[in-house]
Design a protein around this motif. Sequence first.
Motif, PDB file in Angstrom:
ATOM      1  N   SER A 269      -5.144  -3.063  -5.157  1.00  0.00           N
ATOM      2  CA  SER A 269      -4.827  -2.333  -3.925  1.00  0.00           C
ATOM      3  C   SER A 269      -3.611  -1.441  -4.056  1.00  0.00           C
ATOM      4  CB  SER A 269      -4.619  -3.323  -2.769  1.00  0.00           C
ATOM      5  OG  SER A 269      -3.492  -4.168  -3.026  1.00  0.00           O
ATOM      6  N   VAL A 270      -2.644  -1.814  -4.932  1.00  0.00           N
ATOM      7  CA  VAL A 270      -1.410  -1.048  -5.058  1.00  0.00           C
ATOM      8  C   VAL A 270      -1.664   0.342  -5.640  1.00  0.00           C
ATOM      9  CG1 VAL A 270      -0.751  -1.744  -7.403  1.00  0.00           C
ATOM     10  CG2 VAL A 270       1.030  -1.330  -5.686  1.00  0.00           C
ATOM     11  N   LEU A 271      -2.815   0.538  -6.290  1.00  0.00           N
ATOM     12  CA  LEU A 271      -3.119   1.839  -6.879  1.00  0.00           C
ATOM     13  C   LEU A 271      -3.456   2.884  -5.819  1.00  0.00           C
ATOM     14  CD1 LEU A 271      -5.298   0.710  -9.934  1.00  0.00           C
ATOM     15  CD2 LEU A 271      -2.817   1.014  -9.806  1.00  0.00           C
ATOM     16  N   ASP A 272      -3.844   2.425  -4.623  1.00  0.00           N
ATOM     17  CA  ASP A 272      -4.261   3.354  -3.570  1.00  0.00           C
ATOM     18  C   ASP A 272      -3.288   3.429  -2.396  1.00  0.00           C
ATOM     19  OD1 ASP A 272      -6.742   3.923  -4.904  1.00  0.00           O
ATOM     20  OD2 ASP A 272      -7.462   1.963  -4.218  1.00  0.00           O
ATOM     21  N   SER A 273      -2.517   2.381  -2.171  1.00  0.00           N
ATOM     22  CA  SER A 273      -1.615   2.351  -1.011  1.00  0.00           C
ATOM     23  C   SER A 273      -0.521   1.318  -1.262  1.00  0.00           C
ATOM     24  CB  SER A 273      -2.397   1.987   0.259  1.00  0.00           C
ATOM     25  OG  SER A 273      -2.993   0.704   0.119  1.00  0.00           O
ATOM     26  N   PRO A 274       0.574   1.351  -0.501  1.00  0.00           N
ATOM     27  CA  PRO A 274       1.629   0.347  -0.668  1.00  0.00           C
ATOM     28  C   PRO A 274       1.065  -1.073  -0.542  1.00  0.00           C
ATOM     29  CG  PRO A 274       2.411   2.125   0.723  1.00  0.00           C
ATOM     30  CD  PRO A 274       0.937   2.359   0.518  1.00  0.00           C
ATOM     31  N   SER A 275       1.501  -1.946  -1.418  1.00  0.00           N
ATOM     32  CA  SER A 275       0.939  -3.302  -1.456  1.00  0.00           C
ATOM     33  C   SER A 275       1.963  -4.278  -1.990  1.00  0.00           C
ATOM     34  CB  SER A 275      -0.306  -3.313  -2.351  1.00  0.00           C
ATOM     35  OG  SER A 275      -0.739  -4.635  -2.615  1.00  0.00           O
ATOM     36  N   LYS A 276       1.781  -5.554  -1.645  1.00  0.00           N
ATOM     37  CA  LYS A 276       2.635  -6.614  -2.193  1.00  0.00           C
ATOM     38  C   LYS A 276       1.864  -7.482  -3.187  1.00  0.00           C
ATOM     39  CE  LYS A 276       5.996  -8.323   0.076  1.00  0.00           C
ATOM     40  NZ  LYS A 276       6.895  -9.053   0.995  1.00  0.00           N
ATOM     41  N   ARG A 277       0.573  -7.179  -3.397  1.00  0.00           N
ATOM     42  CA  ARG A 277      -0.233  -7.997  -4.314  1.00  0.00           C
ATOM     43  C   ARG A 277      -0.003  -9.479  -4.020  1.00  0.00           C
ATOM     44  NH1 ARG A 277       0.310  -4.853 -10.221  1.00  0.00           N
ATOM     45  NH2 ARG A 277      -1.568  -3.593  -9.950  1.00  0.00           N
ATOM     46  N   SER A 278      -0.084  -9.839  -2.766  1.00  0.00           N
ATOM     47  CA  SER A 278       0.372 -11.154  -2.310  1.00  0.00           C
ATOM     48  C   SER A 278      -0.512 -12.309  -2.758  1.00  0.00           C
ATOM     49  CB  SER A 278       0.506 -11.164  -0.782  1.00  0.00           C
ATOM     50  OG  SER A 278      -0.696 -10.742  -0.170  1.00  0.00           O
ATOM     51  N   SER A 279      -1.713 -12.034  -3.288  1.00  0.00           N
ATOM     52  CA  SER A 279      -2.542 -13.135  -3.790  1.00  0.00           C
ATOM     53  C   SER A 279      -2.204 -13.491  -5.238  1.00  0.00           C
ATOM     54  CB  SER A 279      -4.029 -12.773  -3.687  1.00  0.00           C
ATOM     55  OG  SER A 279      -4.352 -11.704  -4.572  1.00  0.00           O
ATOM     56  N   ALA A 280      -1.399 -12.667  -5.913  1.00  0.00           N
ATOM     57  CA  ALA A 280      -0.977 -12.953  -7.281  1.00  0.00           C
ATOM     58  C   ALA A 280       0.089 -14.039  -7.288  1.00  0.00           C
ATOM     59  CB  ALA A 280      -0.443 -11.681  -7.941  1.00  0.00           C
ATOM     60  N   LEU A 281       0.294 -14.661  -8.434  1.00  0.00           N
ATOM     61  CA  LEU A 281       1.332 -15.687  -8.538  1.00  0.00           C
ATOM     62  C   LEU A 281       2.704 -15.092  -8.233  1.00  0.00           C
ATOM     63  CD1 LEU A 281       2.203 -18.579  -9.316  1.00  0.00           C
ATOM     64  CD2 LEU A 281       2.409 -17.769 -11.680  1.00  0.00           C
TER      65      LEU A 281
END
Length: 569
Positions: A269-281
């Motif tokens: 998701s971070v490639l298209d819009s601001p994201s926290k990648r919150s499902s990652a460790l």
Amino acid sequence: MRRMSRIVIDPVTRIEGHLRVELSPEKLKTSTGEWDVVKEAYCSGTLFRGWETILRGRDPRDAWIITQRICGVCPAPHAEASIQAIEAAFNVTPTPVAVLIRNVLHGAYYIYDHIIHSYILLGPELGVVCKYPPMVPPALGKEGVSKLGIGSSYVGALEIQRKANEIVAIWGGKFPHHQSEYPGGMAVRPTEDRIASSLARMFEIWRWVAETMVKDFYNLLEANEKVGEAVSSLLDINFRGLQDVGASTGNFLSYGLFPDHENYDDWLSVLDSPSKRSSALIHAGAWDGSSKPLDISKIAEYVRYSWYDNESGLNPKDEDAPKPDKNKSEAYSWLKAPRYDGKVYEVGPLARMLNTYGTRWKIPIRNPVTGEDHGYFEYEVLNPKGSVIDRLAARVALTILTSQKVFEWLLELKSYTNQKVTNYRNVPKEGEGFGLWDAPRGGLLHYIKVKDHKIANYQCVVPSTWNLSPRDDFGQPGPVETALEGTWLPNLSVPEICNAIYPEKDVDLSALGLGAMSWGDALAAALTPLGLAELNIERLNGQIYNTSLTLMVVRSFDPCIACAVHVVR
């Protein structure tokens, strides 16, 4: 702008690549005398390389293999950032089993790297300053290790990091420069033998981390209070300890780490819009007192003080091949100056922990397989702008986290032994993409542009480009340049400093026939026969300056200058 008298450290040792640090001293007057501290610092990457240029015109699938050769210490993160950039350009996503295998491979790599840095690259200064023999290099040899414990943890770290690298080799074919990744997946399958061999090594690694690494950190933390009291008294300043050494800007950037194999869309998701990648460790984010979603459009590189004739202030996707200009009058480094939203950001383990857990951490130390329980690793960040001790704490926390997650990923792989490993794609005629990953040293970005089935443009923005950057177009010093300001430059040798902090004759060397000594005298007895009596001493205008504390600050960022500069004439 420059050229007053400076203390020069060139090269900085115990790092990858060639780094020069220049320090302008000034006097600090207190009731106990005049003391030299750093007024200004300048970090110069003096290595001259050419990876972005080398990659142009090649098959895009070569990039992840070639970019690993940027560095022999951190090849695995370059492979992962590159493979993700290639996948974005190919419009292909890795299979869930491939994501799990990658997490195992890179998790083991992380364990190796954080242990090596904590004990071998930064640990010697910590052991000496904090009077903690297990982390001092074994200067008195095997007898010193066995009879006095001098270097016991240092030696243990060398052995246990090898076990972690064996896991990398099990899944990657070899280490360094593994060979098993492929756009869309992996070129290796999960087998019972690979899983069992990895688990066996992880049992040893986990126990060492849980019992030795955690204990060593807490012992250093306790000793740090004594350091603070002694230096406060000696200099007549309010000095709490190593939390007051190496403070930077208070801004911290993370790209995230170890995606959820069942929710890879969140990772992308971070490639298209601001994201926290919150499902990652480990989450992505930009911390400035609280964590904000990562926006890659806010990343730009400045070159006013770098030896380049490129346009300044561009996002990596808009940058051209490097154009060197060694005669540029104001420049002093081959490193560029990356900035986020125009501000100076630190990257690294502390950035990862802050963006994922905030300032208070409580990490269970529990073996996921056996249930063996060692309680919790608890820590509250001591300096909101970062410090030597906070960066070390973050590495310890991340080593615990990763050690436990590798167990879980390995166990989950058992249910994927017959699953499809790779989504294959042909090389597209055109495409572009970012790969965003966190190397142990911090945020790692690769960008690729494909045209006519070949690489038309490639850019790397690596952790040490962020941390060791020169000043930018606005005159803002880089994170390490900022962190060095105010650092004490004693006019004393290492043994003399240690005797000033620890005057007691409570170091019993009778087992080696030397009797009881103060900590400084014991160090002198070990260093002098090795020709290291003037360890870390630099000279300027006939005066000596001990740069041990400044080197501790630099090394707390885990520099990797081989990664940071890529130019060819």
